[in-house]
Scaffold this motif. Structure first.
Motif, short mmCIF file in Angstrom:
data_model
loop_
_atom_site.label_atom_id
_atom_site.label_comp_id
_atom_site.label_asym_id
_atom_site.label_seq_id
_atom_site.Cartn_x
_atom_site.Cartn_y
_atom_site.Cartn_z
N LEU A 378 0.83 -1.21 0.00
CA LEU A 378 0.00 0.00 0.00
C LEU A 378 0.87 1.26 0.00
O LEU A 378 0.60 2.22 -0.73
N GLY A 379 1.93 1.25 0.82
CA GLY A 379 2.83 2.41 0.85
C GLY A 379 3.51 2.63 -0.49
O GLY A 379 3.68 3.78 -0.93
N MET A 380 3.90 1.54 -1.18
CA MET A 380 4.52 1.68 -2.50
C MET A 380 3.54 2.30 -3.50
O MET A 380 3.92 3.17 -4.29
N LEU A 393 10.43 3.51 -4.44
CA LEU A 393 9.25 2.65 -4.50
C LEU A 393 9.61 1.20 -4.19
O LEU A 393 8.92 0.51 -3.42
N ASN A 394 10.71 0.72 -4.79
CA ASN A 394 11.10 -0.67 -4.54
C ASN A 394 11.51 -0.89 -3.09
O ASN A 394 11.19 -1.93 -2.50
N ALA A 395 12.18 0.08 -2.50
CA ALA A 395 12.59 -0.05 -1.09
C ALA A 395 11.36 -0.11 -0.18
O ALA A 395 11.34 -0.87 0.80
N ILE A 396 10.34 0.70 -0.47
CA ILE A 396 9.11 0.68 0.35
C ILE A 396 8.39 -0.66 0.20
O ILE A 396 7.99 -1.28 1.18
N GLY A 397 8.23 -1.11 -1.04
CA GLY A 397 7.46 -2.33 -1.28
C GLY A 397 8.16 -3.61 -0.87
O GLY A 397 7.50 -4.61 -0.60
N THR A 406 14.98 -4.91 -6.27
CA THR A 406 15.69 -4.59 -7.52
C THR A 406 16.67 -3.44 -7.34
O THR A 406 17.37 -3.09 -8.28
N SER A 407 16.70 -2.84 -6.15
CA SER A 407 17.58 -1.71 -5.90
C SER A 407 18.47 -2.02 -4.70
O SER A 407 18.04 -2.71 -3.76
N ILE A 408 19.71 -1.52 -4.71
CA ILE A 408 20.63 -1.76 -3.60
C ILE A 408 20.18 -1.03 -2.35
O ILE A 408 20.57 -1.40 -1.23
N ILE A 409 19.30 -0.02 -2.49
CA ILE A 409 18.78 0.69 -1.32
C ILE A 409 17.80 -0.18 -0.54
O ILE A 409 17.66 -0.05 0.68
N SER A 410 17.11 -1.10 -1.22
CA SER A 410 16.06 -1.89 -0.58
C SER A 410 16.56 -2.72 0.60
O SER A 410 15.96 -2.69 1.68
#
Length: 513
Positions: A378-380, A393-397, A406-410
């Motif tokens: 929902l947050g994403m 978006l990927n880090a939130i989801g 898919t991101s190194i931040i996630s």
């Protein structure tokens, strides 16, 4: 022909001029006498010679230029003939080389054909010998080739599986030895630099009053005031024998805050009746919305996060009045944002994007409506609606593994979320959920064959599995421990980590009488 025409033209022109001069002289002679005639003849002869000389010079010049043109043409023709001869020679040489190579290819092809015939003959002999050997082995062993192959494959498969598990264990241990030092250093430095106090929130608020007399005024005649207050705020107001205190009970901290502020305003003003209660509740709700927006703005300014959509800023402010397992959501999100920025800087990544993702990772817990979606998804979707970047978006989801990272931040956001939530005293778990988690751990431990007992200890931080030594080998115990850890990680949600210990022992007991 052109030069001769020019010369003849000059000669004829000279003759014409001479004739004209003669006529003039004749006329002069007739008028002036013979002397003038003789002078005119002499002049005409001189002019004639000059013209002839000029014509000859022009003829010689044109002849010389014509000879130069002819010579140049003859030189170019000679060059072209030489080039054609060279190309002809080169073509002849290439044709000879091609014929020679063609003969060489034919010779090699003949040799290869002979060698292929020899190889085919040897292959046939080898196949025949192999068939004879297989027949002899089948006769000796009493097994068909396919049956023997299947048994061999099974044996090799078991051996390879055992070797692979041992190799995996060695690789994992080596990776831990090499990586733990740096990982611990980064995590410890990050935690120390962003250490904050933890405060556990309750689902009730206590409103202090000066005397029990005010309780009666709050209740009102036949309880009309308290009913009006509960209807306006959506909060259960408990007035009991507790001295100088009224309890406000509600799962929603925003409603509790509106009720608390409304009560404070009503008690301070002294006018408590249903109409006044509704008016104060509406004003308090509007004032709280303004305060929520101000809190969101102040939070983004403090963290140095710019360009957030106004609706996202408002939702950040709403986090102040939300809690997760008793932990204040805004304080948790601020801490995760700072942890993410510090850890990203240590790893040489974009600290601003990491801090933004850390602040917004739990934005799905404070929506205006309550859709049936996990808060990460929902947050994403909310952040996507307000044009946040794909990495955010990927880090939130993905911070609870609902979607693929898919991101190194996630993973940084996921780790920092766990760090903030797993600190001692940061969160508390409902007893029923805790008991269910313990039961699920023990149930997973009992699913494997050969397990005698499974115990969840240390408040669910460790699972100890006791296996029967006659049914499970040491190698199988290692495999079971690895598979159990994978299964727990896949199927369960828990804070921190769970240690899986598989115990295998053999006891020999005898009695001396």
């Amino acid at each position: 022909m052109d030069i001769l025409s020019i010369v003849i033209g000059f000669v004829i022109g000279g003759a014409i001029i001479g004739a004209v001069v003669m006529m003039m002289m004749k006329k002069a002679a007739e008028g002036k006498g013979s002397k003038i005639v003789e002078d005119a003849k002499a002049d005409a002869e001189v002019i004639k010679k000059e013209k002839l000389l000029q014509a000859k010079e022009k003829f010689l010049a044109l002849k010389e230029e014509h000879e130069k043109v002819i010579n140049e043409r003859e030189r170019k023709i000679a060059d072209l003939e030489n080039r054609a001869k060279q190309k002809n020679d080169s073509a002849s040489k290439q044709i000879e080389d091609a014929k020679r190579k063609e003969k060489e290819v034919i010779r090699i092809k003949e040799n290869l054909t002979q060698q292929l015939e020899i190889v085919e003959s040897k292959e046939n002999d080898l196949a025949s010998a192999h068939r004879k050997q297989v027949e002899q082995l089948e006769a000796i062993s009493g097994l068909k080739a396919d049956e023997a192959k299947a048994e061999l494959v099974d044996a090799l498969k078991d051996e390879a599986k055992t070797d692979a598990l041992a190799l995996i264990k060695d690789v994992v241990e080596e990776a831990k030895l090499n990586a733990n030092k740096e990982a611990r250093k980064i995590v410890v430095q990050t935690i120390q630099r962003v250490a904050t106090e933890q405060a556990v929130e309750n689902s009730v608020s206590i409103f202090r009053i000066e005397s029990d007399e005010i309780k009666g005024r709050i209740i009102g005649r036949e309880g009309r005031n308290i009913r009006a207050l509960e209807a306006a705020t959506g909060v259960e107001i408990i007035v009991d024998d507790t001295p100088e205190a009224i309890i406000l009970s509600c799962f929603d901290p925003v409603r509790r805050e509106i009720a608390r502020l409304s009560l404070h305003q009503l008690v301070s003003d002294g006018r408590i009746h249903p109409a006044r209660i509704e008016e104060v509740a509406k004003k308090t709700k509007k004032k709280l919305e303004e305060e929520i927006l101000e809190v969101g703005k102040r939070t983004t300014i403090d963290l140095g996060i710019h360009g957030l959509h106004p609706e996202l800023i408002r939702m950040v402010g709403r986090m102040k009045y939300r809690s997760s397992y008793g932990q204040n959501l805004l304080q948790h999100s601020r801490e995760v944002a700072n942890l993410c920025a510090t850890m990203a800087s240590e790893l040489g990544l974009n600290a601003k994007v990491a801090k933004r993702a850390g602040l917004l990772h739990d934005i799905g817990k404070v929506p205006d409506d309550e859709p049936e979606l996990p808060h990460a998804i929902l947050g994403m979707k909310i952040a996507e609606k307000y044009k946040e970047k794909p990495d955010v978006l990927n880090a939130i989801g993905a911070h609870h593994d609902e979607i693929e990272m898919t991101s190194i931040i996630s993973p940084i956001v996921q780790v920092c979320d766990a760090i903030s939530g797993a600190r001692p005293g940061a969160r508390r778990e409902v007893m029923e959920q805790y008991i269910n988690r313990i039961k699920d751990l023990e149930k997973i431990g009992m699913t494997y064959p050969g397990v005698e007992q499974a115990y969840a200890i240390q408040a669910g931080r460790e699972l100890r599995v006791i296996v029967e030594s006659g049914k499970v080998s040491d190698a199988e115990a290692d495999t079971m421990s690895f598979n159990l850890a994978e299964k727990i990680q896949t199927e369960m949600t828990y804070p921190g980590q769970v240690k899986v210990t598989v115990i295998r022992e053999k006891r020999a007991v005898n009695y001396a009488k």
